[in-house]
Design a protein around this motif. Structure first.
Motif, PDB file in Angstrom:
ATOM      1  N   ALA A 296       0.773  -1.253   0.085  1.00 21.22           N
ATOM      2  CA  ALA A 296      -0.247   0.306   0.116  1.00 21.22           C
ATOM      3  C   ALA A 296       0.876   0.804  -0.175  1.00 21.22           C
ATOM      4  O   ALA A 296       1.728   1.143   0.871  1.00 21.22           O
ATOM      5  CB  ALA A 296      -1.217   0.424   1.021  1.00 21.22           C
ATOM      6  N   GLU A 297       0.489   1.986  -0.609  1.00 21.07           N
ATOM      7  CA  GLU A 297       1.202   2.993  -0.692  1.00 21.07           C
ATOM      8  C   GLU A 297       0.678   4.400   0.118  1.00 21.07           C
ATOM      9  O   GLU A 297      -0.514   4.016   1.123  1.00 21.07           O
ATOM     10  CB  GLU A 297       1.271   4.334  -1.914  1.00 21.07           C
ATOM     11  N   VAL A 298       1.779   4.848   1.080  1.00 17.44           N
ATOM     12  CA  VAL A 298       3.131   5.902   0.597  1.00 17.44           C
ATOM     13  C   VAL A 298       4.250   4.451   1.022  1.00 17.44           C
ATOM     14  O   VAL A 298       5.092   4.142   0.035  1.00 17.44           O
ATOM     15  CB  VAL A 298       3.131   7.073   0.882  1.00 17.44           C
ATOM     16  N   SER A 299       3.818   4.505   2.465  1.00 15.20           N
ATOM     17  CA  SER A 299       5.124   4.138   3.219  1.00 15.20           C
ATOM     18  C   SER A 299       5.449   2.352   2.825  1.00 15.20           C
ATOM     19  O   SER A 299       5.950   1.908   3.265  1.00 15.20           O
ATOM     20  CB  SER A 299       5.234   3.733   5.036  1.00 15.20           C
ATOM     21  N   GLY A 300       4.364   1.939   2.404  1.00 20.06           N
ATOM     22  CA  GLY A 300       5.160   0.263   2.453  1.00 20.06           C
ATOM     23  C   GLY A 300       6.008   0.198   0.882  1.00 20.06           C
ATOM     24  O   GLY A 300       6.152  -1.199   1.089  1.00 20.06           O
TER      25      GLY A 300
ATOM     26  N   ILE B 157      -9.746   1.926   7.934  1.00 20.27           N
ATOM     27  CA  ILE B 157      -9.409   3.067   8.865  1.00 20.27           C
ATOM     28  C   ILE B 157      -8.012   3.584   8.849  1.00 20.27           C
ATOM     29  O   ILE B 157      -7.100   2.140   9.252  1.00 20.27           O
ATOM     30  CB  ILE B 157     -10.485   3.376  10.063  1.00 20.27           C
ATOM     31  N   SER B 158      -6.959   4.357   8.721  1.00 21.37           N
ATOM     32  CA  SER B 158      -6.293   4.734   9.021  1.00 21.37           C
ATOM     33  C   SER B 158      -5.376   4.784  10.265  1.00 21.37           C
ATOM     34  O   SER B 158      -6.441   6.026  10.813  1.00 21.37           O
ATOM     35  CB  SER B 158      -5.662   5.748   8.192  1.00 21.37           C
ATOM     36  N   ARG B 159      -4.448   4.298  11.231  1.00 24.28           N
ATOM     37  CA  ARG B 159      -4.269   4.301  11.956  1.00 24.28           C
ATOM     38  C   ARG B 159      -3.679   5.707  11.706  1.00 24.28           C
ATOM     39  O   ARG B 159      -3.747   5.748  13.171  1.00 24.28           O
ATOM     40  CB  ARG B 159      -2.804   3.148  12.170  1.00 24.28           C
ATOM     41  N   THR B 160      -2.744   6.701  10.932  1.00 26.39           N
ATOM     42  CA  THR B 160      -2.084   7.530  11.510  1.00 26.39           C
ATOM     43  C   THR B 160      -2.977   8.618  11.102  1.00 26.39           C
ATOM     44  O   THR B 160      -2.561   9.501  12.015  1.00 26.39           O
ATOM     45  CB  THR B 160      -0.515   7.364  11.163  1.00 26.39           C
ATOM     46  N   LYS B 161      -3.994   8.347  10.380  1.00 33.06           N
ATOM     47  CA  LYS B 161      -4.664   9.174  10.166  1.00 33.06           C
ATOM     48  C   LYS B 161      -6.063   9.451  10.715  1.00 33.06           C
ATOM     49  O   LYS B 161      -6.437  10.549  11.076  1.00 33.06           O
ATOM     50  CB  LYS B 161      -4.996   9.543   8.718  1.00 33.06           C
ATOM     51  N   GLU B 162      -6.300   7.994  11.609  1.00 31.52           N
ATOM     52  CA  GLU B 162      -7.375   8.360  12.176  1.00 31.52           C
ATOM     53  C   GLU B 162      -8.497   8.287  11.234  1.00 31.52           C
ATOM     54  O   GLU B 162      -9.769   9.230  11.472  1.00 31.52           O
ATOM     55  CB  GLU B 162      -7.596   8.539  13.282  1.00 31.52           C
TER      56      GLU B 162
ATOM     57  N   ILE C 282       3.721  -7.345   1.247  1.00 30.41           N
ATOM     58  CA  ILE C 282       4.765  -6.378   2.035  1.00 30.41           C
ATOM     59  C   ILE C 282       4.239  -4.917   3.031  1.00 30.41           C
ATOM     60  O   ILE C 282       3.809  -4.274   1.675  1.00 30.41           O
ATOM     61  CB  ILE C 282       6.038  -6.629   1.415  1.00 30.41           C
ATOM     62  N   ASP C 283       4.668  -4.591   4.477  1.00 32.34           N
ATOM     63  CA  ASP C 283       4.164  -3.457   4.324  1.00 32.34           C
ATOM     64  C   ASP C 283       4.976  -3.109   5.333  1.00 32.34           C
ATOM     65  O   ASP C 283       5.695  -3.443   6.245  1.00 32.34           O
ATOM     66  CB  ASP C 283       2.757  -3.216   4.898  1.00 32.34           C
ATOM     67  N   ASP C 284       5.272  -1.384   5.990  1.00 33.69           N
ATOM     68  CA  ASP C 284       6.259  -1.505   6.613  1.00 33.69           C
ATOM     69  C   ASP C 284       5.748  -1.400   8.084  1.00 33.69           C
ATOM     70  O   ASP C 284       7.027  -2.030   8.885  1.00 33.69           O
ATOM     71  CB  ASP C 284       6.414   0.370   6.714  1.00 33.69           C
ATOM     72  N   VAL C 285       4.515  -1.219   8.477  1.00 34.13           N
ATOM     73  CA  VAL C 285       4.207  -1.017   9.735  1.00 34.13           C
ATOM     74  C   VAL C 285       2.800  -2.018  10.390  1.00 34.13           C
ATOM     75  O   VAL C 285       2.130  -2.241   8.998  1.00 34.13           O
ATOM     76  CB  VAL C 285       4.062   0.237  10.684  1.00 34.13           C
ATOM     77  N   LEU C 286       2.691  -3.184  10.850  1.00 39.37           N
ATOM     78  CA  LEU C 286       1.457  -3.466  10.906  1.00 39.37           C
ATOM     79  C   LEU C 286       0.837  -3.252  12.339  1.00 39.37           C
ATOM     80  O   LEU C 286       1.659  -2.915  13.375  1.00 39.37           O
ATOM     81  CB  LEU C 286       1.276  -5.256  10.942  1.00 39.37           C
ATOM     82  N   ALA C 287      -0.366  -2.386  12.343  1.00 41.48           N
ATOM     83  CA  ALA C 287      -0.569  -1.786  13.680  1.00 41.48           C
ATOM     84  C   ALA C 287      -1.845  -2.865  13.958  1.00 41.48           C
ATOM     85  O   ALA C 287      -1.752  -3.776  14.787  1.00 41.48           O
ATOM     86  CB  ALA C 287      -0.994  -0.665  13.482  1.00 41.48           C
ATOM     87  N   ARG C 288      -3.221  -2.166  13.718  1.00 37.92           N
ATOM     88  CA  ARG C 288      -4.368  -2.554  13.856  1.00 37.92           C
ATOM     89  C   ARG C 288      -4.779  -3.611  12.841  1.00 37.92           C
ATOM     90  O   ARG C 288      -6.481  -4.408  12.708  1.00 37.92           O
ATOM     91  CB  ARG C 288      -5.452  -1.896  14.180  1.00 37.92           C
ATOM     92  N   GLY C 289      -4.038  -3.481  11.761  1.00 36.95           N
ATOM     93  CA  GLY C 289      -4.080  -4.366  10.810  1.00 36.95           C
ATOM     94  C   GLY C 289      -4.822  -4.387   9.479  1.00 36.95           C
ATOM     95  O   GLY C 289      -5.214  -4.784   8.331  1.00 36.95           O
ATOM     96  N   GLU C 290      -5.622  -3.210   9.582  1.00 37.21           N
ATOM     97  CA  GLU C 290      -6.795  -2.552   8.849  1.00 37.21           C
ATOM     98  C   GLU C 290      -6.146  -2.608   7.098  1.00 37.21           C
ATOM     99  O   GLU C 290      -6.814  -3.416   6.409  1.00 37.21           O
ATOM    100  CB  GLU C 290      -7.169  -1.287   8.687  1.00 37.21           C
ATOM    101  N   THR C 291      -4.688  -2.059   7.434  1.00 36.63           N
ATOM    102  CA  THR C 291      -4.666  -2.135   5.728  1.00 36.63           C
ATOM    103  C   THR C 291      -3.917  -4.035   5.262  1.00 36.63           C
ATOM    104  O   THR C 291      -4.294  -3.999   4.010  1.00 36.63           O
ATOM    105  CB  THR C 291      -2.707  -1.655   5.976  1.00 36.63           C
ATOM    106  N   ALA C 292      -3.251  -4.499   6.018  1.00 37.10           N
ATOM    107  CA  ALA C 292      -2.951  -6.158   5.732  1.00 37.10           C
ATOM    108  C   ALA C 292      -4.116  -6.240   5.489  1.00 37.10           C
ATOM    109  O   ALA C 292      -4.405  -7.144   4.741  1.00 37.10           O
ATOM    110  CB  ALA C 292      -2.240  -5.863   6.889  1.00 37.10           C
TER     111      ALA C 292
HETATM  112  O1  LIG Z   1      -2.081  -2.310  10.890  1.00 37.26           O
HETATM  113  P1  LIG Z   1      -2.826  -0.775  10.533  1.00 37.26           P
HETATM  114  O2  LIG Z   1      -3.879  -0.021  11.618  1.00 37.26           O
HETATM  115  O3  LIG Z   1      -3.623  -0.446   9.304  1.00 37.26           O
HETATM  116  O4  LIG Z   1      -1.535   0.259  10.102  1.00 37.26           O
HETATM  117  C1  LIG Z   1      -0.889   0.510   9.253  1.00 37.26           C
HETATM  118  C2  LIG Z   1      -0.854   0.500   8.367  1.00 37.26           C
HETATM  119  O5  LIG Z   1      -0.197   2.419   9.007  1.00 37.26           O
HETATM  120  C3  LIG Z   1       0.632   3.133   7.787  1.00 37.26           C
HETATM  121  O6  LIG Z   1       0.046   4.045   6.633  1.00 37.26           O
HETATM  122  P2  LIG Z   1      -0.906   5.232   6.634  1.00 37.26           P
HETATM  123  O7  LIG Z   1      -1.712   5.040   6.783  1.00 37.26           O
HETATM  124  O8  LIG Z   1       0.051   5.662   8.015  1.00 37.26           O
HETATM  125  O9  LIG Z   1      -0.575   5.380   5.606  1.00 37.26           O
HETATM  126  P3  LIG Z   1       0.965   6.072   5.010  1.00 37.26           P
HETATM  127  O10 LIG Z   1       2.337   4.740   4.447  1.00 37.26           O
HETATM  128  O11 LIG Z   1       0.716   6.454   3.766  1.00 37.26           O
HETATM  129  O12 LIG Z   1       1.979   7.068   6.057  1.00 37.26           O
HETATM  130  C4  LIG Z   1       1.808   2.414   7.374  1.00 37.26           C
HETATM  131  O13 LIG Z   1       2.533   1.979   6.436  1.00 37.26           O
HETATM  132  C5  LIG Z   1       0.578   0.523   6.946  1.00 37.26           C
HETATM  133  O14 LIG Z   1       0.424   0.715   6.018  1.00 37.26           O
END
Ligand SMILES: O=P(O)(O)OC[C@H]1O[C@H](OP(=O)(O)OP(=O)(O)O)[C@H](O)[C@@H]1O
Length: 203
Positions: free
Chosen positions: A66-70, A106-111, A132-142
């Protein structure tokens, strides 16, 4: 099971998080000086190599991120495995053509609500997708990426993330049959101190 290269990536990422990352009361980890803003190419290259070695036996044919950080985490893996990297977009350029599919999260960093889209023509039933992604937080993106790949007819064989925040339990959204690996799992953040988990918690 881990690999030597994965252990080396764990050690390097853990050291870097200890020295250069910061954490706030919001549970977010600031890694702008080595990943999100001033990206450390060498570190990301070595992490990509570790993922490539780890997931190679599962024979991935495409990477999905997922863009951008992924993209920072995914592209080095694609280069090491010499397979395409499909980048799910939050805003789709007018120049894109094909069968567009999207999933909400729901974006974790932008809520706030966000959408990820891909042109599904780039995946098919012959594809074995590695997410592949940079961070796994709540798992919404994955989870959204898994849904996109499955809707496009592909099989998801693995999910790999550089940093996993164990305390946000995102792994619960990833079906058990999908191989999961994080390079650096984080146990907790307590009063601004980032507690890194053992490497054994990474799979
Ligand atoms: O597991 P999650 O709760 O989904 O959080 C992890 C996601 O949060 C960040 O993305 P962000 O939405 O901030 O977008 P960005 O890559 O554009 O910064 C990060 O790059 C992951 O994709």
């Amino acid at each position: 099971m881990g690999t030597k290269e994965k252990k080396r990536a764990y050690d390097e990422l853990a050291d870097r998080i200890r020295s250069d990352a910061a954490a706030g009361d919001d549970g977010l980890i600031r890694m702008q000086s080595f990943i999100h803003h001033c990206a450390d190419s060498g570190l990301l290259h070595r992490c990509g190599s570790a993922f490539a070695e780890y997931f190679k036996p599962a024979r991935p044919t495409k990477i999905l991120t997922a863009e951008v950080s992924g993209i920072l985490a995914a592209l080095p893996v694609g280069i090491h495995l010499d397979i395409p990297v499909l980048i799910a977009r939050k805003e789709v350029p007018k120049t894109f053509t094909g069968n567009l599919i999207e999933e909400r999260l729901i974006s974790r960093t932008k809520e706030r609500e966000s959408f990820l889209s891909i042109i599904s023509d780039y995946l098919s039933e012959v594809d074995r997708v590695l997410i592949i992604d940079d961070v796994l937080a709540r798992g919404e993106t994955a989870a959204a990426l898994i849904r996109l790949a499955v809707r496009a007819g592909a099989e998801v064989i693995g999910v790999g993330v550089l940093v996993e925040k164990l305390y946000e339990k995102g792994r619960e959204l990833i079906p058990e049959e999908i191989e999961f690996a994080s390079l650096c799992p984080i146990q907790s953040i307590e009063r601004g101190v980032i507690q890194i988990a053992d490497e054994g918690s990474s799979t």
